[in-house]
Design a protein around this motif. Structure first.
Motif, PDB file in Angstrom:
ATOM      1  N   ASP A  35     -48.281 -16.728  -6.368  1.00  0.00           N
ATOM      2  CA  ASP A  35     -47.087 -16.635  -5.100  1.00  0.00           C
ATOM      3  C   ASP A  35     -47.491 -16.818  -3.586  1.00  0.00           C
ATOM      4  O   ASP A  35     -48.326 -15.755  -3.502  1.00  0.00           O
ATOM      5  CB  ASP A  35     -46.261 -15.465  -5.430  1.00  0.00           C
ATOM      6  CG  ASP A  35     -45.499 -15.373  -6.652  1.00  0.00           C
ATOM      7  OD1 ASP A  35     -45.481 -16.438  -7.330  1.00  0.00           O
ATOM      8  OD2 ASP A  35     -44.583 -14.496  -6.961  1.00  0.00           O
ATOM      9  N   ARG A  92     -46.375 -20.810  -6.332  1.00  0.00           N
ATOM     10  CA  ARG A  92     -45.060 -20.737  -5.984  1.00  0.00           C
ATOM     11  C   ARG A  92     -44.414 -20.571  -5.029  1.00  0.00           C
ATOM     12  O   ARG A  92     -45.222 -19.938  -4.051  1.00  0.00           O
ATOM     13  CB  ARG A  92     -44.536 -19.753  -7.208  1.00  0.00           C
ATOM     14  CG  ARG A  92     -44.956 -20.164  -8.708  1.00  0.00           C
ATOM     15  CD  ARG A  92     -44.132 -19.307  -9.661  1.00  0.00           C
ATOM     16  NE  ARG A  92     -44.764 -17.768  -9.826  1.00  0.00           N
ATOM     17  CZ  ARG A  92     -44.266 -16.971 -10.629  1.00  0.00           C
ATOM     18  NH1 ARG A  92     -43.736 -17.266 -11.869  1.00  0.00           N
ATOM     19  NH2 ARG A  92     -44.780 -15.852 -10.527  1.00  0.00           N
ATOM     20  N   ARG A  93     -43.181 -20.739  -4.505  1.00  0.00           N
ATOM     21  CA  ARG A  93     -42.601 -20.397  -3.267  1.00  0.00           C
ATOM     22  C   ARG A  93     -43.092 -21.277  -2.034  1.00  0.00           C
ATOM     23  O   ARG A  93     -43.277 -20.740  -0.839  1.00  0.00           O
ATOM     24  CB  ARG A  93     -42.942 -18.882  -2.800  1.00  0.00           C
ATOM     25  CG  ARG A  93     -42.309 -17.863  -3.925  1.00  0.00           C
ATOM     26  CD  ARG A  93     -42.621 -16.290  -3.392  1.00  0.00           C
ATOM     27  NE  ARG A  93     -41.671 -16.185  -2.079  1.00  0.00           N
ATOM     28  CZ  ARG A  93     -42.017 -15.558  -0.770  1.00  0.00           C
ATOM     29  NH1 ARG A  93     -43.298 -15.330  -0.839  1.00  0.00           N
ATOM     30  NH2 ARG A  93     -41.073 -15.415   0.021  1.00  0.00           N
ATOM     31  N   ASP A 282     -42.109 -25.010  -6.755  1.00  0.00           N
ATOM     32  CA  ASP A 282     -43.324 -24.729  -7.576  1.00  0.00           C
ATOM     33  C   ASP A 282     -44.314 -25.893  -7.146  1.00  0.00           C
ATOM     34  O   ASP A 282     -43.984 -27.099  -7.364  1.00  0.00           O
ATOM     35  CB  ASP A 282     -43.117 -24.732  -9.024  1.00  0.00           C
ATOM     36  CG  ASP A 282     -42.395 -23.349  -9.398  1.00  0.00           C
ATOM     37  OD1 ASP A 282     -42.450 -22.430  -8.942  1.00  0.00           O
ATOM     38  OD2 ASP A 282     -42.294 -23.171 -10.623  1.00  0.00           O
TER      39      ASP A 282
END
Length: 338
Positions: A35, A92-93, A282
């Motif tokens: 993340d 992610r993010r 993603d």
């Protein structure tokens, strides 16, 4: 089997290391899921806005145009994961929620430039491509599968690192699947070393209608080849099978066909591959010399704005070369196709 072939088969050894994995290995250890923190998201978004203000495009983007000094240690770690780890990661993010459409493209290309040099993905020389169902008419001729919503079986692409950024997921389907090419190699070596040997033999490959003027519609390449003593698997099964429509292309032998079937059966075995259902934001990066990837067929939302949409990068890695020079450099642009 000829005597020389028997000696070569006997000399082959199983591969070892983190890049040899099965499903259970990467579902119990999910260190490949990363993340981005708020600081990293802000750094990427800020670099993208600054690049856009200077008039940078995805074609002119370089590392120098996209400074990420605060992320240098993280990016180096990601590169090591691709080179010497599992061979893939999922970021992610990614800050698609903070940026406009053009800025997102710059942000993604800019981040990619820190891992490798973007290379062309088609005859038009595009360094950044849109992966979506283009709803092409039936008379469009032969088109590459990424421009459709059809299933793509396990295969490789034309660069060291392959990247996908999800902007919008499908209504149904479209899952991404990854498998360790070295795990497949080891399994075939144990089960059927003779069929593993068949993959070292040159086969015909169809050019999918993308052949340069005056050149044949097919070429020859062995799916398996040792690079500095390390096996490299470069594979697109439908390219190979499609070569058989050309009368002058070499015929696939019974052993080669059986080897392809075994390779694909193992890759599609749930004990070998990991599945990802992309969410917006993603980013998947994979080492194309260690991983085969696949995509399931999908159905789109009736609303055009909600249809599955990914951005793809092909990168010649800065830290490593997992393919030979002729395979890691992408697709050469041709002026007549621009």
């Amino acid at each position: 089997m000829q005597a020389d072939d028997q000696l070569e088969t006997a000399a082959r050894r199983p591969q070892h290391g983190a890049a040899v994995w099965r499903t259970a290995d990467v579902t119990t250890d999910v260190s490949w899921r990363i993340d981005l923190d708020d600081g990293q998201r802000a750094a990427i978004a800020g670099a993208a806005r600054a690049a856009a203000a200077r008039g940078v495009t995805t074609d002119t983007m370089t590392v120098e145009e996209f400074p990420l000094g605060t992320m240098s240690a993280a990016i180096a770690a990601w590169s090591r994961m691709l080179e010497a780890g599992r061979g893939f990661l999922l970021l992610r993010r990614f800050p698609i929620d903070l940026l406009g459409e053009h800025e997102i493209e710059l942000a993604y290309t800019g981040l990619g430039c820190h891992l490798g040099t973007p290379v062309g993905q088609n005859a038009q020389g595009e360094r950044l491509t849109h992966v979506r169902d283009e709803r092409l008419p039936p008379d469009a001729g032969k088109v590459r599968l990424y421009r459709t919503r059809e299933r793509q079986d396990f295969h490789t692409d034309g660069a060291d690192i392959i990247g996908l950024l999800c902007l919008q997921r499908a209504a149904r389907g479209g899952e991404s699947k990854l498998v360790s090419s070295w795990a497949l190699y080891n399994e075939m070596l144990e089960r059927r070393p003779d069929l593993l040997g068949a993959l070292y033999e040159p086969m015909g490959w169809d050019r999918q209608g993308d052949n340069p003027a005056g050149e044949p519609a097919w070429f020859t390449l062995a799916p398996l080849h040792d690079v500095d003593g390390v096996p490299r698997l470069f594979y697109l099964g439908w390219y190979i099978r499609d070569s058989q429509q050309h009368a002058d292309a070499p015929r696939l032998t019974a052993a080669q066909l059986e080897a392809m079937e075994l390779l694909e059966r193992l890759a599609n075995d749930p004990t070998f591959h990991v599945e990802m259902d992309f969410q917006p934001g993603d980013v998947q990066f994979l080492n194309n010399g260690r991983i085969l990837h696949a995509r399931e067929a999908y159905d789109d939302d009736p609303d055009p704005a909600q249809r599955r949409h990914l951005l793809r990068l092909w990168l010649a890695a800065h830290r490593f070369a997992s393919l030979e020079a002729g395979l890691r450099g992408g697709v050469a642009a041709r002026p007549e196709r621009r």
